[in-house]
Design an enzyme around this catalytic site. Sequence first.
Site, PDB file in Angstrom:
ATOM      1  N   HIS A 293       0.829  -1.207   0.000  1.00  0.00           N
ATOM      2  CA  HIS A 293       0.000   0.000   0.000  1.00  0.00           C
ATOM      3  C   HIS A 293       0.867   1.263   0.000  1.00  0.00           C
ATOM      4  CE1 HIS A 293      -3.959  -1.965   0.697  1.00  0.00           C
ATOM      5  NE2 HIS A 293      -3.244  -2.880   1.327  1.00  0.00           N
ATOM      6  N   ASP A 366      -0.581  -5.060   5.945  1.00  0.00           N
ATOM      7  CA  ASP A 366      -1.608  -5.915   5.344  1.00  0.00           C
ATOM      8  C   ASP A 366      -1.411  -6.077   3.842  1.00  0.00           C
ATOM      9  OD1 ASP A 366      -2.125  -3.126   5.254  1.00  0.00           O
ATOM     10  OD2 ASP A 366      -4.136  -3.540   4.488  1.00  0.00           O
ATOM     11  N   GLU A 367      -1.958  -7.155   3.338  1.00  0.00           N
ATOM     12  CA  GLU A 367      -2.131  -7.370   1.899  1.00  0.00           C
ATOM     13  C   GLU A 367      -0.853  -7.157   1.088  1.00  0.00           C
ATOM     14  OE1 GLU A 367      -6.695  -6.423   0.908  1.00  0.00           O
ATOM     15  OE2 GLU A 367      -5.514  -4.628   1.261  1.00  0.00           O
ATOM     16  N   VAL A 368       0.206  -7.780   1.521  1.00  0.00           N
ATOM     17  CA  VAL A 368       1.454  -7.679   0.765  1.00  0.00           C
ATOM     18  C   VAL A 368       1.583  -8.943  -0.086  1.00  0.00           C
ATOM     19  CG1 VAL A 368       3.939  -7.379   0.902  1.00  0.00           C
ATOM     20  CG2 VAL A 368       2.454  -6.384   2.663  1.00  0.00           C
TER      21      VAL A 368
END
Lengths: 552, 552
Positions: A293, A366-368
């Site tokens: 992100h 998050d969300e890597v």
Amino acid sequence: MIRLHRGLATVCAVLFAAPAIAQTPPTAAPPMFSPLSSLDVHRVVPLPARVTASAGAPFVFTTATRIVADGPSEVTRTAEFFARILRKSAAVPVPVSNRRTPRGARAPRDSAAASGNVVILQLDTVTVQGNEAYTIDISADTLRLVARTPAGLFLATATLRQLLPASVEMEHSAPRNAPAVSVPAGRIVDAPRFAWRGSMLDVARHFFTVDEVKQHIDFMALYKLNRLHLHLTDDQGWRIQIASWPLLTTVGGRSEVGGASGGFYTKADYREIVQYAAARHIIVVPEIDMPGHTNSAIAAYPRLGCSRATPSLFGPDSQPAGVYTGIRVGWSALCADKAITYRFVEDVVRELAAMTPGPYIHIGGDEVEVLSHEQYARFVERAQRLVQKYGKTMIGWEEVGKARLRPGSLAQLWRSDTALLAVKQGNQLIMSPGPRAYLDMKYTAQTELGLRWAGLIELRTAYDWDPATYSPGLTEANIAGVEAPLWTETVKNLGAAQYLLVPRLPAIAEVGWSEQSQRSWEGFRTRIAAHAPRWRLLGINFYASQQVEWVQ
Amino acid sequence: MIRLHRGLATVCAVLFAAPAIAQTPPTAAPPMFSPLSSLDVHRVVPLPARVTASAGAPFVFTTATRIVADGPSEVTRTAEFFARILRKSAAVPVPVSNRRTPRGARAPRDSAAASGNVVILQLDTVTVQGNEAYTIDISADTLRLVARTPAGLFLATATLRQLLPASVEMEHSAPRNAPAVSVPAGRIVDAPRFAWRGSMLDVARHFFTVDEVKQHIDFMALYKLNRLHLHLTDDQGWRIQIASWPLLTTVGGRSEVGGASGGFYTKADYREIVQYAAARHIIVVPEIDMPGHTNSAIAAYPRLGCSRATPSLFGPDSQPAGVYTGIRVGWSALCADKAITYRFVEDVVRELAAMTPGPYIHIGGDEVEVLSHEQYARFVERAQRLVQKYGKTMIGWEEVGKARLRPGSLAQLWRSDTALLAVKQGNQLIMSPGPRAYLDMKYTAQTELGLRWAGLIELRTAYDWDPATYSPGLTEANIAGVEAPLWTETVKNLGAAQYLLVPRLPAIAEVGWSEQSQRSWEGFRTRIAAHAPRWRLLGINFYASQQVEWVQ
């Protein structure tokens, strides 16, 4: 923890059967406000732990009402805060006087009330347990708020504000000869179930002005929320000034979802938000989402990335110079193995820690999807060390449980599948399960705003769950508290944010504050119904869920 | 003025009976947006003057759609403005190209459309009469907007935006394979009834941030309003920086109703608002209310008053140093016979004229109860001379008709009893009758926000009146247009403002735009019902009047 009264509903009914028209006050001063109806007093959200009626006459606010702040200057500030609410609408002086009691002493019970019609705020570290606990004792001549800390007193005034009619929110003089407002005699004893009761605002996908954030803080304070988590950075924008990396804001702050010009907080802006929140006993939790992100940072400083050609992947969503204004996730990451990445992280954490009086820094995590497991864990552990080096406690989204966590670090549950990794290391969770607490989800399939990948969340869905039993393998001791994130891909201003937050955020506030055994959907829907007039007076855009019979 | 078509309703019904599912577009590019239902196309507010169906296939927006701006850079700006709406929600490029046609020439009708699926914006001073008139011609391969001026083209895009489904307001990618949006073939010919269609925002009783004002301007643009009247000063606050009298803002700008800290616009802030409005073809009309409603100026510079002890008159409403945060009116005035008063007025008018590109300065002039008739008239006449000296047209509330008005000066009717004095002098009126157009009045007796001294104004009351017959002695020629003031004694933020403005401001917009013989309450309530989904997407807090069956 307060011992809870089993027959709460019954006791409430007795207490609030007090006459709707207040008795004549003991002084000759004319009373103010309209009388408290039985509906008005049934409306406190979150539900207090224990309410006990007593037989005496109610406390009646009059033009002679005065406030005594018994304690240090923080108590006086809370007293002034409450007095302003009364003053602006009622055009009465409501003087505040200070009387200092030695800290740690048991509060004297009688002297201050001697002259009648007085609201007393006092600290008492002997009889009150819990940093946010408070009691309110209501008799004909005295309304006494007692707490162990100034925060507890502030929370007591939030309850008292809800006990007063919505018309106190009006900022102009009440008509002359308006009937009195009164609070029935009795006792309220209250304390929160969880210490962490948060609201997260994503100011990265769309920027929100300082004024908008302040309006949101005011709303949080009304519902006893005490953590404002600001998601300050994401692919679409970088919102916080970092002096050592100026392009983060001058380049990375100038975009947002949809292609508008974004914005960012200067250090002075951020300080203004932090102070405004602190005055309402709310701690600001700043998040710099890393290592994923991070497109806005990489757009500003391309050497932070690993020279992936991100723009070409996404066609017309992307603008020149690497700026991204779409809503896809998971594709960007800081280059995990470059030395410059950690110089960047340290600079950002150092500056952020210096401007953040609260004890937390949230590093995202998050969300890597573009780093290996080892790269990811190494990154989180180094970031955690840096957060601790600058004196703060690290928080990360639940994925950080894949790394070795230090004692005290917190993980924020959102999709539940990796949260137990943190619990097994002995770290506590902040409960933000997507299907219950992600308030950017649509209410129903017809809701225009919002997304629906985590499910539809009507009001009852946001309310009717227990954090302690939500996920197998958890117990109450594993849980620091509850937080409701508002992601803002579809939310471009405060009005849109409020439409998604209200009434669901008050529901989450009650999930975090009130004991599970005390609260019920039927009770909540009855109480929250009475909040609509107050929201209308405050200019709050709310979703009139058909699950509630709203007070018109 | 456009000749109006008598059988409008019938023609609309024929036109909009076009199939709800769009035909396959002529190109192979995938279409975007959901199909236009018959409801969608019935919803244009204000009602266009003439709509004519044709038999051909509809225009379908696809990923191949491009825009040609045929004219000077202002036309390209309008084209870009419209393209951004399509781009942000549909993730399609919508390229804009410019092709310059010599000004004053008759627009070529065929060349630009040669390649199909093109939106053309062009100026045409030969066939289109009226500075705000426009035509829209819709065929399968071309959507052609023609106007005499860039303002007319901008107004045409406002109509087109309403012809597209509300989902175009979403700022994130439409799902892949979403069905096409189309506009049925036909012709719209439109022009306003009145040149002046205004919205007044009182930023003095409560301050509104630049961002809030911009959001309001966006709303005005959607309804073809073209005058933003900013009530910049009043007893409770002074909101515009005047370099030669700095205490006006540093002292007079720091208060508002209810006692909060107020605020003011720097010259840069004001310029930002003016430019944002100008990009939407809206003229900012600044008001400095004089000689009454001036307590904030007198609090800053007591020598501007006649040493009346105003604070003691009002007790607890007043704060130290002469600041006033109550809501009473009529009691303050500049000292009309002092030389310093006119130095002050000239400095303010000079600086305000220099930062205002629009042709108007509003000097207030209402509710002066503490000056003699002669003092009042002399003041207005001197102020009028100063406004003209700095190149602007004076506007005042209707009381200014008691003074000798210069040709071209405008009077703003609000309570009707003195408005004819201006008309008899040959000056035009802006129609803002309190019982119809004061949008701070409550909708019903139950409305929490707002006041009610001018009456209750439900939606139909705001809609169902004719400016030309409102007041005996007036004819259409006496009327410059219509304006809806929003006084903000009870309105402390944009959400509260929107609750009072929406849906009544669109009703007033139609009163000002559409011919009296064309419009009807039944037609309006059907069309406005379809605007609710768009308002929800835009985050607008609106009053769901029970007089309308709102689209859920």
